[in-house]
Design a protein around this motif. Structure first.
Motif, PDB file in Angstrom:
ATOM      1  N   GLN A 302      39.232  43.099  34.457  1.00 56.08           N
ATOM      2  CA  GLN A 302      40.038  41.889  34.609  1.00 56.08           C
ATOM      3  C   GLN A 302      41.075  42.034  35.723  1.00 56.08           C
ATOM      4  OE1 GLN A 302      39.704  38.906  33.144  1.00 56.08           O
ATOM      5  NE2 GLN A 302      37.878  39.645  32.070  1.00 56.08           N
ATOM      6  N   ALA A 306      41.641  39.502  38.886  1.00 58.40           N
ATOM      7  CA  ALA A 306      42.933  38.879  39.184  1.00 58.40           C
ATOM      8  C   ALA A 306      43.397  39.213  40.588  1.00 58.40           C
ATOM      9  CB  ALA A 306      43.977  39.322  38.166  1.00 58.40           C
ATOM     10  N   GLU A 332      39.929  32.821  35.853  1.00 63.16           N
ATOM     11  CA  GLU A 332      40.893  33.424  36.777  1.00 63.16           C
ATOM     12  C   GLU A 332      40.465  33.205  38.222  1.00 63.16           C
ATOM     13  OE1 GLU A 332      44.214  35.226  38.168  1.00 63.16           O
ATOM     14  OE2 GLU A 332      43.788  34.751  36.069  1.00 63.16           O
TER      15      GLU A 332
END
Length: 392
Positions: A302, A306, A332
């Motif tokens: 993740q 990001a 995202e």
């Protein structure tokens, strides 16, 4: 008197405009004045204007823009003062001066004509609307407005403003309509097209400056085309590799057994067959490497998503992730334009790297096969010649 006053006036106006107008007077200059005078005479002749009125038209045309030497806006008043002073000083009758001044005042935009001569000078003053080089004229006028009026327009705004002016303009005399209207309508259509083209260009430039790939249709089309070309080239490389695999498989499974079976009687064939076998095997190895799928982890952290360091549009980066992890990561990516642009760029970059690796291996495959066949033929020829020489 008639020829004398016109000759004197033309000489005076020519000298005045040449000496006192600045280089920034690119439209309202001596060339425009003389052109307008000539159009007055042409229109007057078509309309059957008498000799005295023709003189009035010519004098008004010569003096109508002389006021620009003193001011830019409302120059007609200054033009009248200059004309009156000169004509009076040269003994021109006062009763004849007034019609000249009235014609000069009539050239002001928005002033309604009250006489046939006023219609003629107004039509002649705007005769450039019906010229083939109209866009050149408006470029010079635009420069004057920037310098003397401090009015700046974008290219689209300028074309739109002039298109509206041409659309609303109507020539007052039938002679002017016959002489200029067809070209005026053509210029009107041209300005409409130019205005739309410039608006689209400015919009594309604004989109490109404000949002990069995401908001630029041109950039999106370019990336789509590049991605499609890369995929097509990748398919082409795979087809070429598969072709080499098929050819070499036939050589090894069919041609080689037949060839080696002949070596019991013709031993000189053995070196050439060994070389072809090695070349085919090597070529098959490179062709297999070219089509071998790359190693993929199937999972992306993740934090990498990001930070814009991953591309979830490629299955190799998410096939091992859970649906919840994938949806969270995709949200995202889509939330920030920068991450979306990064994904597009990374997709193109790694697809290009994969394609480059494929073609390098494919080139090695073809080179090995080509060189192996050439060497085998040379070795076979030498072996055959030796065989003939030793066993005639």
């Amino acid at each position: 008197m008639t020829n004398t006053i016109i000759t004197l006036s033309e000489a005076y106006v020519s000298r005045l405009l040449r000496d006192q107008l600045t280089p920034d007077h690119r439209y309202h200059n001596l060339e425009h004045t003389l052109s307008m005078r000539d159009e007055c005479l042409v229109l007057g002749k078509i309309l059957g204007i008498n000799e005295d009125d023709m003189e009035t038209l010519e004098l008004a045309a010569l003096f109508h823009d002389t006021g620009f030497v003193n001011c830019y806006d409302n120059h007609e008043e200054e033009s009248c003062k200059i004309a009156e002073a000169f004509l009076s000083a040269n003994g021109y009758p006062a009763t004849s001066i007034q019609p000249v001044l009235q014609c000069i005042q009539a050239t002001a935009l928005g002033t309604p004509p009250s006489h046939k001569l006023h219609e003629i000078v107004k039509d002649a003053d705007l005769s450039h609307l019906g010229r083939n080089d109209y866009t050149t004229f408006i470029d010079t006028l635009r420069h004057e407005w920037v310098v003397f009026r401090n009015e700046s327009y974008t290219q689209a705004q300028w074309y739109k403003l002039n298109h509206q002016f041409l659309k609303n303009h109507q020539y007052l005399t039938y002679a002017a309509r016959e002489r200029y209207d067809d070209a005026r309508r053509q210029n009107q259509r041209l300005l409409k097209d130019l205005s739309k083209a410039e608006e689209e260009k400015e919009k594309r430039a604004a989109d490109g400056a404000s949002g990069g790939i995401v908001n630029s249709r041109s950039a999106q089309m370019m990336f789509k085309t590049a991605l499609r070309n890369h995929i097509d080239l990748s398919n082409l490389a795979d087809n070429k590799a598969n072709m080499m695999l098929s050819v070499n498989a036939l050589i090894i499974t069919i041609a080689m057994p037949l060839g080696f079976s002949q070596t019991l009687q013709h031993s000189y064939m053995l070196p050439a067959l060994v070389i072809i076998l090695l070349a085919s095997l090597s070529s098959m190895i490179f062709a297999t490497l070219a089509t071998r799928p790359m190693r993929m982890q199937g999972f992306t952290k993740q934090e990498d998503i990001a930070a814009g360091r991953a591309n979830l549009f490629f299955f190799g980066n998410f096939f091992a992730m859970s649906l919840q992890e994938f949806e969270s990561g995709m949200d995202e990516v889509l939330r920030q334009d920068a991450n979306l642009e990064s994904a597009i760029k990374r997709d193109l970059y790694f697809l290009g790297r994969s394609l480059g690796s494929k073609f390098q291996l494919l080139r090695m495959c073809y080179n090995v096969f080509m060189i192996g066949v050439i060497i085998a033929i040379i070795v076979f020829a030498i072996s055959f010649c030796i065989q003939l020489y030793t066993h005639p």
